[in-house]
Design a protein around this motif. Structure first.
Motif, short mmCIF file in Angstrom:
data_model
loop_
_atom_site.label_atom_id
_atom_site.label_comp_id
_atom_site.label_asym_id
_atom_site.label_seq_id
_atom_site.Cartn_x
_atom_site.Cartn_y
_atom_site.Cartn_z
N PRO A 1 3.29 9.05 -8.33
CA PRO A 1 3.64 8.41 -7.06
C PRO A 1 5.14 8.30 -6.88
O PRO A 1 5.87 8.03 -7.83
CB PRO A 1 2.98 7.02 -7.17
CG PRO A 1 2.89 6.77 -8.64
CD PRO A 1 2.64 8.12 -9.27
N ALA B 1 7.60 6.01 -4.95
CA ALA B 1 7.66 4.76 -4.20
C ALA B 1 8.97 4.66 -3.45
O ALA B 1 9.98 5.27 -3.81
CB ALA B 1 7.51 3.57 -5.15
N CYS B 2 8.97 3.85 -2.38
CA CYS B 2 10.16 3.68 -1.55
C CYS B 2 10.22 2.23 -1.10
O CYS B 2 9.27 1.71 -0.52
CB CYS B 2 10.09 4.61 -0.35
SG CYS B 2 11.50 4.50 0.76
N ARG C 1 5.26 4.41 0.39
CA ARG C 1 5.08 5.56 -0.50
C ARG C 1 5.59 6.80 0.20
O ARG C 1 5.28 7.02 1.38
CB ARG C 1 3.60 5.73 -0.86
CG ARG C 1 3.30 6.95 -1.72
CD ARG C 1 1.84 6.95 -2.15
NE ARG C 1 0.92 7.04 -1.02
CZ ARG C 1 0.50 8.17 -0.47
NH1 ARG C 1 0.95 9.34 -0.93
NH2 ARG C 1 -0.35 8.16 0.55
N ALA D 1 5.06 10.29 0.90
CA ALA D 1 3.91 11.19 0.78
C ALA D 1 4.32 12.65 0.81
O ALA D 1 3.60 13.50 0.27
CB ALA D 1 2.91 10.91 1.91
N LEU E 1 6.37 9.00 5.14
CA LEU E 1 6.09 7.80 4.37
C LEU E 1 4.75 7.21 4.80
O LEU E 1 4.31 7.38 5.93
CB LEU E 1 7.18 6.73 4.60
CG LEU E 1 8.65 7.14 4.46
CD1 LEU E 1 9.52 5.91 4.69
CD2 LEU E 1 8.92 7.75 3.11
N SER F 1 2.99 3.34 4.72
CA SER F 1 3.31 1.94 4.46
C SER F 1 2.26 1.03 5.07
O SER F 1 1.34 1.48 5.76
CB SER F 1 4.69 1.60 5.03
OG SER F 1 4.65 1.61 6.45
N HIS G 1 10.69 6.85 -8.85
CA HIS G 1 9.76 7.81 -9.43
C HIS G 1 9.76 7.60 -10.94
O HIS G 1 10.83 7.41 -11.54
CB HIS G 1 10.18 9.24 -9.08
CG HIS G 1 9.21 10.30 -9.51
ND1 HIS G 1 9.14 10.76 -10.80
CD2 HIS G 1 8.27 10.97 -8.81
CE1 HIS G 1 8.20 11.69 -10.89
NE2 HIS G 1 7.67 11.84 -9.70
#
Length: 240
Positions: free
Chosen positions: A140, A142-143, A155, A157, A167, A169, A188
């Motif tokens: 995954p 992540a953000c 996330r 994508a 993204l 969310s 990451h």
């Protein structure tokens, strides 16, 4: 946005070998194979060669259509397989990918084979050997998004070579077209965290496979080429 739009084949010219996990770039690459009318092949038991072409690529609904081979036993074997490992020589490079769940379909009134879109494509220059490559497990990305004093989790994508990111969310996050998200923090498991700026292009509401509602956010990555490269490398991996 960048002045030019790099593609996978031009990137291969410098890296030699790539693993592409960007859905945007996979769709573009398959569409280019379709437009060039490249042959795609799959070796099937017992010693059969399925020789075909891409008839149609549908990235939004996640499927592709393959022409029937002129060899009927090969078509029967392809439809009986759980997944097809397809290979294609495209613009001076070799590509391999898996297309799952083949089934009968029709295109322009003619029978064909429908498969799910691949989630990864391996590309290498033709001068390289055919050594087996261990495909890294998908992890995954992540953000952490910042809006004023508030932070929201999302996330990443997907991302393309020309800086278009997607993204996913929480549906409750109040975002709209034109919103600039500064210092979004990308995380990451296999890289150091880094920050990028994002400009929202569009927002749509979606339902995830687990039934939860979410927002799908299309963004443009703003910043240096180095920042974009850090993000792209999480989805388009140099294996050389």
């Amino acid at each position: 946005m960048h002045a030019h739009s790099p593609d996978i084949t031009s990137r291969l010219a410098t890296t030699g070998q790539l693993l592409v996990r960007s859905g945007i770039e996979i769709g573009r690459l398959l569409d280019a194979m379709h437009q060039d009318r490249d042959a795609v092949t799959s070796s099937l038991p017992p010693q059969l060669l399925f020789l075909s072409q891409l008839l149609y690529v549908e990235p939004v609904r996640g499927f592709l259509l393959l022409a029937y081979s002129d060899h009927k036993p090969s078509n029967t074997a392809a439809l009986a397989a759980r997944s097809l490992t397809l290979r294609c020589n495209h613009r001076g490079a070799q590509f391999a990918f898996s297309a799952s769940t083949p089934r009968q379909a029709a295109h322009a009134g003619r029978p064909c084979i429908q498969c799910s879109l691949p989630t990864a494509i391996l590309g290498m220059q033709q001068r390289r050997g055919g050594a087996r490559v261990l495909v890294p497990a998908e992890a995954p990305v992540a953000c952490d998004l910042r809006m004023g004093l508030q932070a929201f989790a999302a996330r990443v994508a997907d991302v393309s070579l020309d800086g278009i990111a997607m993204l996913v969310s929480d549906a409750a996050i109040p975002l709209c077209e034109g919103t600039r998200l500064e210092r979004a923090r990308i995380r990451h498991p296999q890289s150091e965290p880094f920050e990028v700026d994002l400009v929202v292009r569009h927002v749509s509401r979606v339902v995830l496979p687990n039934g939860e509602r979410a927002s799908r956010i299309g963004c443009t990555v703003v910043g240096s080429r180095e920042m974009l490269e850090n993000l792209v490398r999480l989805f388009v991996i140099d294996l050389a």
